[in-house]
Design an enzyme around this catalytic site. Structure first.
Site, mmCIF file in Angstrom:
data_model
loop_
_atom_site.group_PDB
_atom_site.id
_atom_site.type_symbol
_atom_site.label_atom_id
_atom_site.label_comp_id
_atom_site.label_asym_id
_atom_site.label_seq_id
_atom_site.Cartn_x
_atom_site.Cartn_y
_atom_site.Cartn_z
ATOM 1 N N HIS A 32 0.770 -1.284 0.130
ATOM 2 C CA HIS A 32 -0.185 0.029 -0.030
ATOM 3 C C HIS A 32 0.760 1.282 -0.030
ATOM 4 O O HIS A 32 1.994 1.219 0.482
ATOM 5 C CB HIS A 32 -1.048 -0.006 1.188
ATOM 6 C CG HIS A 32 -1.909 -1.308 1.490
ATOM 7 N ND1 HIS A 32 -2.542 -1.514 2.136
ATOM 8 C CD2 HIS A 32 -2.356 -1.802 0.113
ATOM 9 C CE1 HIS A 32 -3.402 -2.600 2.116
ATOM 10 N NE2 HIS A 32 -3.300 -2.760 0.662
ATOM 11 N N VAL B 269 0.997 6.013 -0.925
ATOM 12 C CA VAL B 269 0.239 7.160 -1.710
ATOM 13 C C VAL B 269 1.398 7.562 -2.462
ATOM 14 O O VAL B 269 2.716 7.752 -1.835
ATOM 15 C CB VAL B 269 0.088 8.120 -0.437
ATOM 16 C CG1 VAL B 269 -0.403 9.570 -1.364
ATOM 17 C CG2 VAL B 269 -1.142 7.505 0.351
ATOM 18 N N GLU B 270 1.092 7.874 -3.593
ATOM 19 C CA GLU B 270 2.031 8.455 -4.514
ATOM 20 C C GLU B 270 1.978 9.727 -5.530
ATOM 21 O O GLU B 270 0.821 9.610 -5.897
ATOM 22 C CB GLU B 270 2.565 7.330 -5.658
ATOM 23 C CG GLU B 270 3.791 7.911 -6.512
ATOM 24 C CD GLU B 270 4.207 6.499 -7.341
ATOM 25 O OE1 GLU B 270 5.082 5.754 -6.687
ATOM 26 O OE2 GLU B 270 3.531 6.280 -8.473
ATOM 27 N N HIS C 258 -3.454 3.843 -2.547
ATOM 28 C CA HIS C 258 -3.469 2.299 -2.778
ATOM 29 C C HIS C 258 -3.792 1.803 -1.076
ATOM 30 O O HIS C 258 -2.726 1.585 -0.512
ATOM 31 C CB HIS C 258 -2.422 1.757 -3.292
ATOM 32 C CG HIS C 258 -2.497 0.112 -3.423
ATOM 33 N ND1 HIS C 258 -1.500 -0.546 -3.574
ATOM 34 C CD2 HIS C 258 -3.635 -0.635 -3.379
ATOM 35 C CE1 HIS C 258 -1.624 -2.110 -3.630
ATOM 36 N NE2 HIS C 258 -3.139 -1.953 -3.436
ATOM 37 N N ASN D 38 -10.065 -6.335 -4.866
ATOM 38 C CA ASN D 38 -10.534 -7.362 -4.380
ATOM 39 C C ASN D 38 -11.790 -7.588 -3.941
ATOM 40 O O ASN D 38 -12.339 -6.676 -3.251
ATOM 41 C CB ASN D 38 -9.569 -7.562 -3.140
ATOM 42 C CG ASN D 38 -7.995 -7.685 -3.584
ATOM 43 O OD1 ASN D 38 -7.703 -8.138 -4.519
ATOM 44 N ND2 ASN D 38 -7.119 -7.478 -2.410
ATOM 45 N N SER E 207 3.070 4.716 -14.108
ATOM 46 C CA SER E 207 1.570 4.399 -14.064
ATOM 47 C C SER E 207 0.700 4.869 -15.168
ATOM 48 O O SER E 207 1.094 5.735 -16.058
ATOM 49 C CB SER E 207 0.766 4.869 -12.513
ATOM 50 O OG SER E 207 1.807 4.314 -11.411
ATOM 51 N N HIS F 201 -4.269 -5.052 -12.340
ATOM 52 C CA HIS F 201 -4.212 -4.115 -11.204
ATOM 53 C C HIS F 201 -3.091 -3.245 -10.779
ATOM 54 O O HIS F 201 -2.934 -2.478 -10.012
ATOM 55 C CB HIS F 201 -4.803 -4.442 -9.881
ATOM 56 C CG HIS F 201 -3.857 -5.396 -9.145
ATOM 57 N ND1 HIS F 201 -2.869 -6.463 -9.561
ATOM 58 C CD2 HIS F 201 -3.739 -5.295 -7.704
ATOM 59 C CE1 HIS F 201 -2.382 -6.822 -8.619
ATOM 60 N NE2 HIS F 201 -2.839 -6.352 -7.311
ATOM 61 N N LYS G 213 5.153 5.496 2.037
ATOM 62 C CA LYS G 213 4.793 3.929 2.296
ATOM 63 C C LYS G 213 4.677 4.318 3.878
ATOM 64 O O LYS G 213 3.663 4.032 4.461
ATOM 65 C CB LYS G 213 5.832 3.102 2.197
ATOM 66 C CG LYS G 213 6.517 2.832 0.667
ATOM 67 C CD LYS G 213 5.285 1.965 -0.022
ATOM 68 C CE LYS G 213 5.278 0.667 0.239
ATOM 69 N NZ LYS G 213 4.466 -0.180 -0.511
#
Length: 366
Positions: free
Chosen positions: A129, A131-132, A160, A232, A265, A284, A362
């Site tokens: 997981h 944040v970017e 994410h 998911n 991405s 994904h 992260k």
């Protein structure tokens, strides 16, 4: 045995263990169709990057413990010329701590019961997981990009995360002694699972929104959510039940497909014509090339933590977990360009834009 479709230009490139895991699920009673997507890789007993369809059965473990895990993409009001990496890094503190907002009100506004309150709400969690912060590297389809009202000169933010401990608790509560037979979709057991599952999906969407708002508030920004998709889940599909395990939906509008923290991405639009061939599902992400254990073993011998805090694309990484920074290194993931190319060759997507990472977050001690 149910039908297995592999979306790949060269299926021989897939990890044999992942293919064995697909074969095992193909033997489940009541399983009808399985699709392995280009990011397919071995998981904890279940292949990740796959979709599974049954006319009348549900398998909680095919959804897994992180129900509702997904990607949200936000366009912020920050222009690229005002984005200063050093300043941003210094401001991103306190985001691993519990959200100080009104959790009860947030849950109520989302139509969720108060008993789903948790100190994890509004936090990223561990594993893969993140944040970017990103920028538009290339508008591949300029006309479509403009038609969507998107702006090239903005800083973008990808979130994410999922349902945190809630999904794990739901899986444990509905774990089966004999997993291969599943649960009859018409049974009370399935009804109970689906009700909790659907609440976890909504909780995960709320979680991503609060995470995004926390990061924006920390930086004095605002933003608008362009998309939020879960990868998911189990949902009704063609009079049956479609399980996605690390598979983005191709029937919910725009999709973002991230590479590793050191790769691009992609913002893509699903193409409906051949969607059923892939069970209306897409990759994904890049998909793992190495397990977390292997990545740590291979990379921690060769590199220092400081080496992992910058990427070949010039982006920065905030990850103060010394093991996780190696486990989630770019080298541990497949080539996202190849994943995207496979989806394009299969006629499943059109690429709208490519995004470059600027800063990946992260975890931070304080």
């Amino acid at each position: 045995m149910s039908q297995i479709t592999l979306i790949a230009s060269d299926p021989a490139r897939f990890d044999p263990l992942a293919l064995d895991q697909l074969q095992a699920t193909a033997r489940y009673g009541g399983m009808a169709r399985i699709v392995g997507l280009p990011d397919l890789h071995a998981g904890n007993g279940i292949a990740v990057g796959a979709a599974f369809w049954s006319p009348d059965r549900i398998w909680p473990h095919l959804v897994g413990s992180d129900i509702g895990c997904g990607m949200a993409l936000w366009e912020t009001d920050c222009s690229l010329r005002k984005f200063r990496l050093g300043s941003i890094e210094r401001k991103l503190h306190g985001l691993d701590a519990p959200w100080p907002g009104d959790g009860a009100a947030a849950l109520a506004d989302a139509g969720l019961p108060a008993d789903l309150a948790s100190p994890a709400l509004g936090t990223i969690g561990g594993g893969n997981h993140f944040v970017e912060f990103q920028r538009i590297e290339e508008m591949v389809d300029e006309a479509r990009f403009a038609a969507l009202g998107l702006r090239q000169d903005r800083v973008w933010m990808m979130v994410h995360s999922g349902s945190r401990g809630l999904g794990q608790a739901i899986l444990q509560a509905h774990r089966q002694a004999e997993i291969t037979e599943g649960i009859a979709a018409s049974s009370p057991a399935a009804t109970a699972y689906l009700a909790e599952h659907d609440a976890a999906l909504d909780w995960a969407v709320l979680n991503r929104r609060i995470i995004a708002e926390r990061f924006c508030a920390c930086l004095g920004l605002t933003g608008r959510r362009v998309l939020d998709i879960c990868h998911n889940s189990v949902t009704p599909h063609q009079s049956g039940w479609l399980h996605r395990k690390g598979a983005a939906p191709a029937d919910r509008g725009l999709v973002t497909i991230p590479g590793s923290r050191g790769d691009f991405s992609y913002l893509v639009e699903p193409i409906a014509d051949k969607a059923d061939h892939a069970l209306h599902s897409l990759a994904h992400g890049a998909g793992r090339k190495w397990s977390r254990k292997d990545a740590h073993a291979r990379l921690s011998r060769r590199f220092k933590v400081a080496d992992m805090q910058r990427t070949d694309l010039g982006s920065h990484v905030i990850c103060e977990d010394r093991r996780l920074i190696f486990e989630e290194a770019p080298d541990a993931y497949k080539d996202i360009a190849m994943v995207i190319a496979n989806l394009e060759q299969a006629g499943l997507i059109r690429v709208i834009a490519r995004l470059r990472p600027l800063l990946s977050y992260k975890t931070r001690a304080a």
